[in-house]
Scaffold this motif. Structure first.
Motif, mmCIF file in Angstrom:
data_model
loop_
_atom_site.group_PDB
_atom_site.id
_atom_site.type_symbol
_atom_site.label_atom_id
_atom_site.label_comp_id
_atom_site.label_asym_id
_atom_site.label_seq_id
_atom_site.Cartn_x
_atom_site.Cartn_y
_atom_site.Cartn_z
ATOM 1 N N ASP A 179 0.884 -1.240 0.003
ATOM 2 C CA ASP A 179 0.095 -0.076 0.182
ATOM 3 C C ASP A 179 0.949 1.205 -0.026
ATOM 4 N N PHE A 180 1.868 1.324 0.675
ATOM 5 C CA PHE A 180 2.838 2.279 0.797
ATOM 6 C C PHE A 180 3.499 2.526 -0.756
ATOM 7 N N ILE A 181 3.902 1.417 -1.522
ATOM 8 C CA ILE A 181 4.457 1.700 -2.885
ATOM 9 C C ILE A 181 3.359 2.239 -3.666
ATOM 10 N N SER A 182 2.268 1.722 -3.630
ATOM 11 C CA SER A 182 1.171 2.149 -4.529
ATOM 12 C C SER A 182 0.454 3.803 -4.155
ATOM 13 N N SER A 183 1.058 4.073 -2.994
ATOM 14 C CA SER A 183 0.540 5.510 -2.742
ATOM 15 C C SER A 183 1.456 6.371 -3.706
ATOM 16 N N PHE A 184 2.569 6.022 -4.080
ATOM 17 C CA PHE A 184 3.196 6.877 -4.945
ATOM 18 C C PHE A 184 2.844 7.027 -6.529
ATOM 19 N N GLN A 185 1.848 6.118 -6.731
ATOM 20 C CA GLN A 185 1.161 5.943 -8.123
ATOM 21 C C GLN A 185 0.193 7.164 -8.279
ATOM 22 N N ARG A 186 0.430 7.997 -9.299
ATOM 23 C CA ARG A 186 -0.085 9.150 -9.535
ATOM 24 C C ARG A 186 -1.341 8.934 -10.599
ATOM 25 N N GLY A 187 -2.583 9.252 -10.031
ATOM 26 C CA GLY A 187 -3.743 9.289 -10.902
ATOM 27 C C GLY A 187 -3.907 10.250 -11.792
ATOM 28 N N TYR A 188 -4.936 10.261 -12.879
ATOM 29 C CA TYR A 188 -5.063 11.343 -13.608
ATOM 30 C C TYR A 188 -5.401 12.741 -13.121
ATOM 31 N N LEU A 189 -6.280 12.584 -12.308
ATOM 32 C CA LEU A 189 -6.696 13.931 -11.418
ATOM 33 C C LEU A 189 -5.418 14.585 -10.726
ATOM 34 N N GLU A 190 -4.494 13.939 -10.031
ATOM 35 C CA GLU A 190 -3.437 14.397 -9.623
ATOM 36 C C GLU A 190 -2.334 14.973 -10.556
ATOM 37 N N VAL A 191 -2.233 14.260 -11.821
ATOM 38 C CA VAL A 191 -1.401 15.033 -12.811
ATOM 39 C C VAL A 191 -2.074 16.203 -13.321
ATOM 40 N N LEU A 192 -3.409 16.239 -13.656
ATOM 41 C CA LEU A 192 -4.061 17.511 -13.922
ATOM 42 C C LEU A 192 -3.878 18.597 -13.003
ATOM 43 N N ASN A 193 -4.081 17.969 -11.678
ATOM 44 C CA ASN A 193 -3.940 18.969 -10.473
ATOM 45 C C ASN A 193 -2.505 19.719 -10.634
ATOM 46 N N GLU A 194 -1.419 18.715 -10.783
ATOM 47 C CA GLU A 194 0.009 19.493 -10.788
ATOM 48 C C GLU A 194 0.053 20.316 -12.145
ATOM 49 N N PHE A 196 -2.046 22.470 -13.468
ATOM 50 C CA PHE A 196 -2.906 23.604 -13.808
ATOM 51 C C PHE A 196 -2.873 24.283 -12.090
ATOM 52 N N VAL A 197 -2.589 23.758 -11.229
ATOM 53 C CA VAL A 197 -2.847 24.306 -10.051
ATOM 54 C C VAL A 197 -1.122 24.706 -9.423
ATOM 55 N N PRO A 198 -0.907 26.010 -9.222
ATOM 56 C CA PRO A 198 0.552 26.235 -8.743
ATOM 57 C C PRO A 198 0.844 25.519 -7.589
ATOM 58 N N SER A 199 2.300 25.301 -7.455
ATOM 59 C CA SER A 199 2.825 24.373 -6.584
ATOM 60 C C SER A 199 2.584 25.038 -5.288
ATOM 61 N N TRP A 200 2.755 26.388 -5.161
ATOM 62 C CA TRP A 200 2.674 27.220 -3.996
ATOM 63 C C TRP A 200 1.463 27.029 -3.150
ATOM 64 N N PHE A 201 0.456 26.841 -4.025
ATOM 65 C CA PHE A 201 -1.089 26.607 -3.674
ATOM 66 C C PHE A 201 -1.302 25.225 -3.260
ATOM 67 N N ARG A 202 -0.696 24.223 -3.918
ATOM 68 C CA ARG A 202 -1.009 22.674 -3.373
ATOM 69 C C ARG A 202 0.075 22.708 -2.340
#
Length: 331
Positions: A179-194, A196-202
């Motif tokens: 589960d710990f290893i799987s937590s690093f897998q990025r989904g589509y929403l996370e990719v889109l979030n990165e 379009f959303v500024p890093s300082w805001f995230r």
């Protein structure tokens, strides 16, 4: 007659090197680390963001501390220690030590119990993470302390952790490792979030900062590795081979070619030749599908020795080149 006998003995020694077998528990530990890294890569993680065996200089620049795995993500820098320990793991009364208890069966009704004392793994990895942060600061990569995440991951299913250890937020038990290893897998929403959303805001690392950190981490050295005849590997620092000099920035490995054919060795000895070893200096990044690129190819006497400081030792070891298949040179 004496010279012929001497050459025949040399030929026999060159054709029959000492076999070095790796201890099973050492082999299992290294395979556990490799398996963990393979699992990370199978989750589509960028290979350039996974760093293994980084050696971080301490505060006085006198010694280096090794981190098993450093993982660079937008969420921060994960410093991970892999433990393939079996048996029961308990904390000492003062919390400074972890005590491993292992039972081994000798016969039907006979068992032997071993108690092994280790440093507290969480404290160790926190110190190493702090040293890594200090190192990055010296290289003008300024990362907030809360962006460093320390984890000790137990991967052996035969490991039983005391509750006080298992409940530590920095510890990942065997049942939670996947589960710990799987937590690093990025989904589509996370990719889109990165995107379009500024890093300082995230509250995450920006691409430019990650690029700077990645470049700095790539410059940190790891261990040199000696691959011996028989499969054993030695980790440490290459010192010297008399008669061979090179720039480690341009050389990736030393490859040794030996005369192992006993009949051919004896024939050359009778003809008046002493055995030699061919040493090829593989150019860094020079490995290819069809051929490799080499900086130089040299010949040395079969009884030449290499000076090598094995990790944990206080003095240099002298290793016969005749027992070595390959030496991997770290950057």
């Amino acid at each position: 007659m004496f010279e012929i006998s001497k050459r025949l003995e040399q030929a026999h020694q060159a054709a029959n090197p000492r076999e070095h077998k790796e201890a099973e528990h050492v082999k299992a530990g290294r395979e556990a680390e490799n398996s963990f890294v393979r699992s990370l890569r199978s989750r589509s993680l960028d290979v350039s963001s996974i760093f293994c065996g980084l050696r971080i200089p301490d505060e006085y620049q006198t010694r280096r501390r090794e981190i098993d795995v450093v993982l660079l993500t937008a969420r921060g820098i994960f410093c991970i220690e892999i433990k393939n320990w079996g048996g029961k793991i308990e904390s000492s009364s003062d919390g400074e030590k972890w005590i491993q208890t292992k039972q081994r069966k000798l016969s039907e009704n006979s068992f032997v119990t071993n108690h092994i004392e280790h440093h507290n793994g969480v404290n160790d990895i926190k110190i190493k993470a702090s040293l890594l942060r200090d190192y990055l600061c010296r290289k003008e990569c300024f990362i907030a302390e809360n962006m460093f995440h320390c984890r000790v991951v137990f991967v052996n299913s035969n490991c039983e952790l005391q509750d006080s250890i298992l409940n530590d937020s920095h510890v990942v038990g065997p049942s939670n490792a996947e589960d710990f290893i799987s937590s690093f897998q990025r989904g589509y929403l996370e990719v889109l979030n990165e995107m379009f959303v500024p890093s300082w805001f995230r509250g995450s690392l920006s691409n430019s900062v990650m690029s700077q950190v990645r470049q700095t981490l790539c410059s940190i050295g790891t261990w040199d590795v000696v691959e011996l005849y028989g499969g054993k590997k030695l980790y440490g620092d290459f010192k010297e081979i008399k008669g061979i000099s090179f720039n480690r920035k341009t050389v990736e490995a030393l490859e040794f070619t030996h005369q192992r054919n006993r009949t051919l060795s004896l024939t050359w000895a009778i003809l008046g030749y002493s055995p030699t070893i061919t040493v090829a200096l593989l150019e860094r990044g020079g490995s290819g599908w069809l051929w490799n690129s080499y900086c130089a190819v040299l010949k040395v006497a079969y009884n030449t020795e290499m000076l090598f400081r094995i990790c944990g030792d206080q003095v240099d070891s002298r290793i016969p080149l005749n027992d070595i298949n390959r030496v991997i040179i770290s950057k």
